[in-house]
Scaffold this active site. Structure first.
Site, PDB file in Angstrom:
ATOM      1  N   ARG B 121       0.803  -1.236   0.000  1.00 49.24           N
ATOM      2  CA  ARG B 121       0.000   0.000   0.000  1.00 49.24           C
ATOM      3  C   ARG B 121       0.831   1.279   0.000  1.00 49.24           C
ATOM      4  NH1 ARG B 121      -3.374  -2.838   3.920  1.00 49.24           N
ATOM      5  NH2 ARG B 121      -4.842  -4.090   2.717  1.00 49.24           N
ATOM      6  N   LYS B 143       3.538  10.858 -11.937  1.00 47.69           N
ATOM      7  CA  LYS B 143       2.765   9.895 -12.736  1.00 47.69           C
ATOM      8  C   LYS B 143       3.558   8.605 -12.846  1.00 47.69           C
ATOM      9  CE  LYS B 143      -0.131  12.604 -15.785  1.00 47.69           C
ATOM     10  NZ  LYS B 143      -0.499  12.791 -17.202  1.00 47.69           N
ATOM     11  N   GLU B 185      10.797  16.326 -25.299  1.00 43.33           N
ATOM     12  CA  GLU B 185      10.003  16.811 -24.148  1.00 43.33           C
ATOM     13  C   GLU B 185      10.471  18.199 -23.700  1.00 43.33           C
ATOM     14  OE1 GLU B 185       7.273  15.581 -22.971  1.00 43.33           O
ATOM     15  OE2 GLU B 185       7.266  13.429 -23.380  1.00 43.33           O
ATOM     16  N   LYS B 227       7.906  22.049 -15.374  1.00 44.23           N
ATOM     17  CA  LYS B 227       7.067  20.911 -15.009  1.00 44.23           C
ATOM     18  C   LYS B 227       6.632  21.006 -13.549  1.00 44.23           C
ATOM     19  CE  LYS B 227       5.928  16.238 -15.386  1.00 44.23           C
ATOM     20  NZ  LYS B 227       6.157  14.919 -15.944  1.00 44.23           N
ATOM     21  N   GLU B 237      -4.024  16.362 -12.251  1.00 48.68           N
ATOM     22  CA  GLU B 237      -4.433  16.563 -13.640  1.00 48.68           C
ATOM     23  C   GLU B 237      -5.930  16.755 -13.767  1.00 48.68           C
ATOM     24  OE1 GLU B 237      -2.135  14.443 -16.587  1.00 48.68           O
ATOM     25  OE2 GLU B 237      -3.932  14.187 -17.763  1.00 48.68           O
ATOM     26  N   ARG B 241      -2.685  20.754 -15.610  1.00 46.42           N
ATOM     27  CA  ARG B 241      -1.602  19.805 -15.869  1.00 46.42           C
ATOM     28  C   ARG B 241      -1.722  19.157 -17.247  1.00 46.42           C
ATOM     29  NH1 ARG B 241       1.179  15.250 -11.961  1.00 46.42           N
ATOM     30  NH2 ARG B 241       2.454  14.363 -13.617  1.00 46.42           N
ATOM     31  N   ASN B 245       0.424  17.345 -21.750  1.00 50.46           N
ATOM     32  CA  ASN B 245       0.099  16.342 -22.756  1.00 50.46           C
ATOM     33  C   ASN B 245       0.124  16.907 -24.168  1.00 50.46           C
ATOM     34  OD1 ASN B 245      -0.345  14.005 -21.146  1.00 50.46           O
ATOM     35  ND2 ASN B 245      -2.149  15.050 -20.340  1.00 50.46           N
ATOM     36  N   HIS B 248       0.834  14.706 -27.048  1.00 47.75           N
ATOM     37  CA  HIS B 248       0.819  13.343 -26.518  1.00 47.75           C
ATOM     38  C   HIS B 248      -0.404  12.535 -26.928  1.00 47.75           C
ATOM     39  CE1 HIS B 248       4.309  14.483 -24.287  1.00 47.75           C
ATOM     40  NE2 HIS B 248       4.330  13.379 -23.568  1.00 47.75           N
ATOM     41  N   HIS B 252       0.925   9.382 -28.318  1.00 47.92           N
ATOM     42  CA  HIS B 252       0.746   8.076 -27.667  1.00 47.92           C
ATOM     43  C   HIS B 252       0.160   7.059 -28.625  1.00 47.92           C
ATOM     44  CE1 HIS B 252       0.693   9.493 -23.195  1.00 47.92           C
ATOM     45  NE2 HIS B 252       1.895   9.100 -23.571  1.00 47.92           N
ATOM     46  N   HIS B 264       9.399   6.994 -27.225  1.00 50.37           N
ATOM     47  CA  HIS B 264       8.372   7.933 -26.779  1.00 50.37           C
ATOM     48  C   HIS B 264       8.573   9.315 -27.411  1.00 50.37           C
ATOM     49  CE1 HIS B 264       5.404   9.746 -24.128  1.00 50.37           C
ATOM     50  NE2 HIS B 264       6.298  10.647 -23.760  1.00 50.37           N
TER      51      HIS B 264
END
Lengths: 365, 365
Positions: B121, B143, B185, B227, B237, B241, B245, B248, B252, B264
């Protein structure tokens, strides 16, 4: 060299509602839809709950994507089932606008909660517990997880429900063994936090065992109040929440060593007696307390000793892997009187010498 | 019927430190130990990073349990590897007093972060990114996740690092293709938030491509500031935020459709050009902007078009499964000038008609 700080803002506090009643299930869906209007629902249940008709009662003919865990029970509570659930959600084209609805017992709730916690980095979950165990304990509090091949809840997350609906009528279809085992968590609540509640269960046990709806609703209120208060005070189990693990350190080991042939509540019953024996060794017992506890557990028909064929060394090894272990030995939760946790320097989980545990395991035969 | 409320207290806000420098790695371990004195460490890296000698430099002969991901790269970024990592941690008898140390690129950081998020956890993770991609982007922001057989990051959690150490010297061993792809990026950061930073990269590209340590440290500071600011403002997000993306959504899809044969950053380069074409269709372009962006990407040697053999219908189908899709269609992040996000009614991710996306995909050939 350059250093910079990044702030991680805290999550805002929030509240959720627990609704307790009888014959709720057939009218629940419109309420869930009203609370999660823009979300699409995904229902997770198991074959026993579905066979008992509860899934049909909940959905009332609506066409909602669902996942029925087969076989039901701990044997399916593993990461493979989690993967199957997540992929079923993806194949239903569900996105972050999903609400997971968990309909079932503790394993369904743990698995559905964990799937909700990690699906696309987290979606809300509504818990609808249908067993004595889940209604007393696991549906409230946000602990979710699945087992690995090595230990219980090796994978997990804290993921609080968005709402909980407790319909005590669902308990009427529960098989007798499951029903009785789940009551052990209610007894635990009395032992750790509320002597009067313990005495209520003791005095009303016949009505409880005949599943009389009024006493079941009363118990649900006590259970949720006790558990809710503890979780509010310490949601991430830094200290106080550990009291809920009363009977669970040895209980989990026994459950695991039985290869989950013992039900959770049955193993916790053994763990509660173990805690009582440890308390006696450490001078924390009161006259007659352990006998009363043993008496109520025996009346429930749950085990109060380690099964004959179970190897003590295996139990010790499992204890060393306990997820709360520090330096490969767990701490223990004990009570010093009925309804009150024994604290050491303000800590709710305390040191117990390994020799005492080994001695107690020998006594539990 | 009875209702009761349970409060879920919010998590307290916290801060973590990003340390940026050159030749840091060999002196890091005592600093990590000083920060996490009572924790036991578990290092996660991959075979490329280990072969480059960085694991040895970090550990300096210390005997620390580690997991080396084989093969390196996206092909291992799945739940099976997560299971192997978690079971390796269990077999090392690690408990909640563990700190996970992620040494490597984006996939190592994502996987190690996710493993830390769900191990018993949740335990803390220290990120030590060793690639342009991870140093510019993925090590900061919390993330984490792994891919399913259906989509990218289907499993995941928000799990912020406890500390980040950026040693730009580790970039010297990175292969040229990885090195260049990761710079995309950084370009994205300029495009969405800081026109001057975009111009700095444009003017210093030769020094960047020869891996001059001073400019790499300067870039790391810009990247982490941009960032970090965005993540601070919107860690989960909800809206702002989403600007990260940029490029992206289609990126993606292209990455996924290539079966991760494209890196990527390479796929995001295509996605950035796609965003530029969408902006032109929607009247959001400035004269010459898209040509400048294409120019810098071409100088990097990354793709600016969808590969010839890639099926548009497959891309559309993947877009429908996008994890941020609502009603099976994603929203898009666009800019209306260099360094500024286009907002619709205060929203950072906006509606784009499917026909526009289909047209743009045809132009990207």
């Amino acid at each position: 060299m350059h250093e910079m700080q990044v702030k991680v803002p805290g999550d805002a506090p929030r509240e959720y509602t627990i609704t307790i009643g009888a014959d709720l299930l057939s009218s629940l869906w419109p309420r869930i839809k009203a609370s999660f209007g823009t979300h699409r629902a995904f229902v997770i249940t198991d074959e026993h709950v579905a066979a008992a008709g509860h899934l049909e009662t909940l959905l009332g003919g609506r066409n909602i994507p669902s996942f029925v865990i087969r076989p039901a029970g701990e044997v399916s509570k593993n990461i493979n089932t989690t993967v199957a659930i997540i992929e079923a959600m993806e194949k239903a084209y569900l996105g972050r606008d999903t609400v997971v609805v968990a309909l079932g017992g503790g394993t369904v709730g743990d698995m559905a909660g964990f799937a909700a916690a990690i699906f696309k980095r987290g979606v809300p979950v509504v818990q609808i517990p249908t067993t004595t165990l889940a209604q007393a304990d696991s549906a409230v509090g946000g602990k979710t997880g699945v087992d690995s091949s090595v230990s219980k809840n090796a994978f997990g997350a804290f993921w609080h429900p968005a709402a909980v609906y407790i319909d005590v009528s669902t308990l009427q279809t529960l098989d007798e063994r499951q029903y009785r085992a789940g009551l052990v968590e209610a007894i635990k609540h009395g032992l750790i936090a509320d002597a009067e509640y313990f005495e209520l269960i003791e005095s009303q046990l016949d009505a409880i065992l005949t599943r009389e709806p009024d006493i079941l609703q009363t118990m649900a209120q006590h259970n949720c109040r006790i558990k809710g208060d503890v979780v509010e005070a310490d949601p991430r189990e830094q200290n106080q929440r550990r009291m809920l693990n009363y009977g669970h350190t040895i209980g989990h080991a026994v459950e695991s060593a039985s290869d989950y042939e013992m039900l959770h509540g049955e193993a916790i019953a053994v763990g509660i007696v173990a805690a009582g024996l440890i308390e006696a060794e450490m001078g924390l017992s009161e006259p007659g307390r352990l006998d009363r506890i043993r008496g109520i557990l025996e009346k429930l028909g749950v085990p109060v000793n380690v099964p004959d064929q179970m190897d003590e060394n295996k139990l010790i090894d499992i204890l060393k892997h306990d997820k709360k272990a520090v330096d490969s030995w767990p701490k223990f939760v004990l009570i010093d009187q009925l309804g009150r946790i024994h604290q050491q320097d303000g800590r709710y989980a305390v040191d117990v010498d390994r020799k005492i545990v080994e001695k107690v395991l020998k006594q539990l035969r």
